[in-house]
Design a protein around this motif. Structure first.
Motif, PDB file in Angstrom:
ATOM      1  N   GLU A 132       1.157  -1.720  -0.220  1.00  0.00           N
ATOM      2  CA  GLU A 132      -0.039   0.194   0.055  1.00  0.00           C
ATOM      3  C   GLU A 132       0.888   0.693   0.513  1.00  0.00           C
ATOM      4  OE1 GLU A 132      -3.511  -2.263   2.774  1.00  0.00           O
ATOM      5  OE2 GLU A 132      -2.789  -0.411   3.183  1.00  0.00           O
ATOM      6  N   TYR A 133       0.323   2.216  -1.052  1.00  0.00           N
ATOM      7  CA  TYR A 133       1.017   3.009  -1.152  1.00  0.00           C
ATOM      8  C   TYR A 133      -0.204   4.975  -0.900  1.00  0.00           C
ATOM      9  CZ  TYR A 133       4.668   1.095  -3.315  1.00  0.00           C
ATOM     10  OH  TYR A 133       5.560  -0.351  -3.118  1.00  0.00           O
ATOM     11  N   ALA A 134       0.203   5.451   0.326  1.00  0.00           N
ATOM     12  CA  ALA A 134      -1.156   6.603   1.037  1.00  0.00           C
ATOM     13  C   ALA A 134      -0.172   7.698   0.985  1.00  0.00           C
ATOM     14  CB  ALA A 134      -0.701   5.755   2.851  1.00  0.00           C
ATOM     15  N   PHE A 135      -1.599   8.538   0.748  1.00  0.00           N
ATOM     16  CA  PHE A 135      -1.371   9.680   0.330  1.00  0.00           C
ATOM     17  C   PHE A 135      -2.322  10.858   1.763  1.00  0.00           C
ATOM     18  CE2 PHE A 135       0.502   9.858  -3.693  1.00  0.00           C
ATOM     19  CZ  PHE A 135       0.250   8.715  -4.189  1.00  0.00           C
ATOM     20  N   ILE A 136      -1.045  12.004   2.333  1.00  0.00           N
ATOM     21  CA  ILE A 136      -1.302  12.759   3.007  1.00  0.00           C
ATOM     22  C   ILE A 136      -1.855  14.024   2.983  1.00  0.00           C
ATOM     23  CG2 ILE A 136       0.066  11.735   4.779  1.00  0.00           C
ATOM     24  CD1 ILE A 136      -1.752  11.767   6.779  1.00  0.00           C
ATOM     25  N   GLY A 137      -1.819  14.287   3.861  1.00  0.00           N
ATOM     26  CA  GLY A 137      -1.607  16.126   3.792  1.00  0.00           C
ATOM     27  C   GLY A 137      -2.917  16.935   4.050  1.00  0.00           C
ATOM     28  N   ARG A 138      -2.700  18.197   3.787  1.00  0.00           N
ATOM     29  CA  ARG A 138      -3.272  18.904   4.745  1.00  0.00           C
ATOM     30  C   ARG A 138      -4.808  19.507   3.709  1.00  0.00           C
ATOM     31  NH1 ARG A 138      -0.668  24.192   6.619  1.00  0.00           N
ATOM     32  NH2 ARG A 138      -2.651  24.680   7.863  1.00  0.00           N
ATOM     33  N   SER A 139      -6.182  19.569   4.309  1.00  0.00           N
ATOM     34  CA  SER A 139      -7.097  19.538   3.750  1.00  0.00           C
ATOM     35  C   SER A 139      -7.189  20.979   2.269  1.00  0.00           C
ATOM     36  CB  SER A 139      -8.053  19.742   4.640  1.00  0.00           C
ATOM     37  OG  SER A 139      -8.036  21.001   5.639  1.00  0.00           O
ATOM     38  N   ASN A 140      -6.587  20.570   1.275  1.00  0.00           N
ATOM     39  CA  ASN A 140      -7.807  21.056   0.403  1.00  0.00           C
ATOM     40  C   ASN A 140      -5.880  21.364  -0.500  1.00  0.00           C
ATOM     41  OD1 ASN A 140      -9.021  23.033  -0.869  1.00  0.00           O
ATOM     42  ND2 ASN A 140      -8.059  24.742  -0.354  1.00  0.00           N
TER      43      ASN A 140
ATOM     44  N   ILE B 273       3.122  22.756  10.935  1.00  0.00           N
ATOM     45  CA  ILE B 273       2.517  21.641  10.972  1.00  0.00           C
ATOM     46  C   ILE B 273       3.029  20.477  10.053  1.00  0.00           C
ATOM     47  CG2 ILE B 273       0.506  21.699   9.745  1.00  0.00           C
ATOM     48  CD1 ILE B 273      -1.235  20.597  11.515  1.00  0.00           C
ATOM     49  N   ASP B 274       3.499  20.748   9.000  1.00  0.00           N
ATOM     50  CA  ASP B 274       4.112  19.301   7.766  1.00  0.00           C
ATOM     51  C   ASP B 274       5.284  18.683   8.305  1.00  0.00           C
ATOM     52  OD1 ASP B 274       1.839  19.624   6.145  1.00  0.00           O
ATOM     53  OD2 ASP B 274       2.498  21.789   5.752  1.00  0.00           O
ATOM     54  N   LEU B 275       6.635  19.963   9.407  1.00  0.00           N
ATOM     55  CA  LEU B 275       7.409  19.269   9.072  1.00  0.00           C
ATOM     56  C   LEU B 275       8.258  19.005  10.951  1.00  0.00           C
ATOM     57  CD1 LEU B 275       9.193  23.119   8.967  1.00  0.00           C
ATOM     58  CD2 LEU B 275      10.286  21.379   8.326  1.00  0.00           C
ATOM     59  N   GLU B 276       7.057  19.033  11.863  1.00  0.00           N
ATOM     60  CA  GLU B 276       6.809  18.666  12.696  1.00  0.00           C
ATOM     61  C   GLU B 276       5.941  17.106  12.504  1.00  0.00           C
ATOM     62  OE1 GLU B 276       5.850  21.383  16.026  1.00  0.00           O
ATOM     63  OE2 GLU B 276       3.878  20.146  15.678  1.00  0.00           O
ATOM     64  N   PHE B 277       5.320  16.914  11.305  1.00  0.00           N
ATOM     65  CA  PHE B 277       4.364  14.983  10.569  1.00  0.00           C
ATOM     66  C   PHE B 277       5.733  14.937  10.693  1.00  0.00           C
ATOM     67  CE2 PHE B 277       2.324  13.264   8.126  1.00  0.00           C
ATOM     68  CZ  PHE B 277       1.455  12.352   8.396  1.00  0.00           C
ATOM     69  N   MET B 278       6.430  15.376   9.770  1.00  0.00           N
ATOM     70  CA  MET B 278       7.708  14.602   9.341  1.00  0.00           C
ATOM     71  C   MET B 278       8.376  14.201  10.351  1.00  0.00           C
ATOM     72  SD  MET B 278       8.803  17.023   5.769  1.00  0.00           S
ATOM     73  CE  MET B 278       8.407  18.233   5.654  1.00  0.00           C
ATOM     74  N   GLU B 279       8.824  15.395  11.107  1.00  0.00           N
ATOM     75  CA  GLU B 279       9.501  14.502  12.239  1.00  0.00           C
ATOM     76  C   GLU B 279       8.930  13.718  12.891  1.00  0.00           C
ATOM     77  OE1 GLU B 279      10.452  17.588  14.536  1.00  0.00           O
ATOM     78  OE2 GLU B 279      11.306  17.031  15.922  1.00  0.00           O
ATOM     79  N   TRP B 280       7.809  13.448  13.187  1.00  0.00           N
ATOM     80  CA  TRP B 280       6.930  12.029  13.754  1.00  0.00           C
ATOM     81  C   TRP B 280       7.320  10.881  13.143  1.00  0.00           C
ATOM     82  CZ3 TRP B 280       2.490   9.397  12.327  1.00  0.00           C
ATOM     83  CH2 TRP B 280       2.096   8.247  12.931  1.00  0.00           C
ATOM     84  N   LEU B 281       7.324  11.013  11.913  1.00  0.00           N
ATOM     85  CA  LEU B 281       7.675  10.015  10.651  1.00  0.00           C
ATOM     86  C   LEU B 281       9.031   9.302  11.088  1.00  0.00           C
ATOM     87  CD1 LEU B 281       6.258  11.306   7.321  1.00  0.00           C
ATOM     88  CD2 LEU B 281       4.611   9.413   8.856  1.00  0.00           C
TER      89      LEU B 281
END
Ligand code: GDP
Length: 176
Positions: A3-11, A100-108
């Protein structure tokens, strides 16, 4: 199946990108209303992998309780799903690096989740501005990681980046 998942902020342009990758205009519903995709949707591609549409994060309108519930669903999918092979994080290339994106990458990174970055809506930008935001993200990430994740520049409008993403996925599939 992988599975290849796609995620991002809305819009961010996730539905448009998924439609472009799947070659179908009506596969993932596009919406001008942010946060319309609420559940995890799977699409079978080439009979050998699943494209997974994850709910957007960073809702401004959903209540806090809803946000937390969605957060739990997303987190548990990302951390526990064995089939998850790579997560594609979508970022609107018109925006400078967002916390928010940078923190998410850090978490990943902390959790060892393989991910790639997909910059969206490239056609909406002058070349120079898009490049500078992309470079700013690269610089930020370089502070944390020795090796940058794969980065894709896309425009769903112009169908830019489609072959690159699909080729990348098929390349990984061959090694599995
Ligand atoms: P989602 O909420 O992340 O699924 O975003 P959508 O795919 O629904 O797109 C949000 C808005 O951005 C819509 O008005 C789309 O038409 C627009 N959009 C998405 N991708 C592109 C793109 O590559 N180029 C341009 N110009 N507009 C885009």
């Amino acid at each position: 199946l992988p599975e290849y998942a796609f995620i991002g902020r809305s819009n961010v342009g996730k539905s448009s990108l998924i439609n472009m990758l799947c070659n179908r205009k009506d596969l993932a519903m596009t919406s001008s209303r942010p946060g319309k995709t609420l559940l995890i949707n799977h699409f079978l591609i080439n009979k050998n992998w699943h494209l997974v549409d994850l709910p957007g994060y960073g809702y401004a309108t959903a209540g806090k309780k809803m946000r937390d519930q969605l957060q739990d669903i997303i987190e548990s999918y990302i951390l526990n799903r064995e089939q998850l092979t790579c997560l594609f994080l979508l970022i609107d290339c018109r925006h400078e690096p967002q916390k928010i994106d940078l923190e998410f990458m850090e978490w990943l990174g902390e959790n060892g989740v393989p991910f790639s970055i997909v910059f969206t809506k490239l056609d909406k930008l002058t070349h120079a501005k898009g490049k500078s935001n992309v470079q700013a993200y690269k610089d930020k990430l370089s502070e944390q990681w020795e090796e940058l994740p794969p980065i894709f520049l896309t425009s769903s409008e112009k169908r830019t980046g489609r072959d690159e993403i699909l080729g990348y996925i098929e390349g990984i599939n061959k090694t599995l």
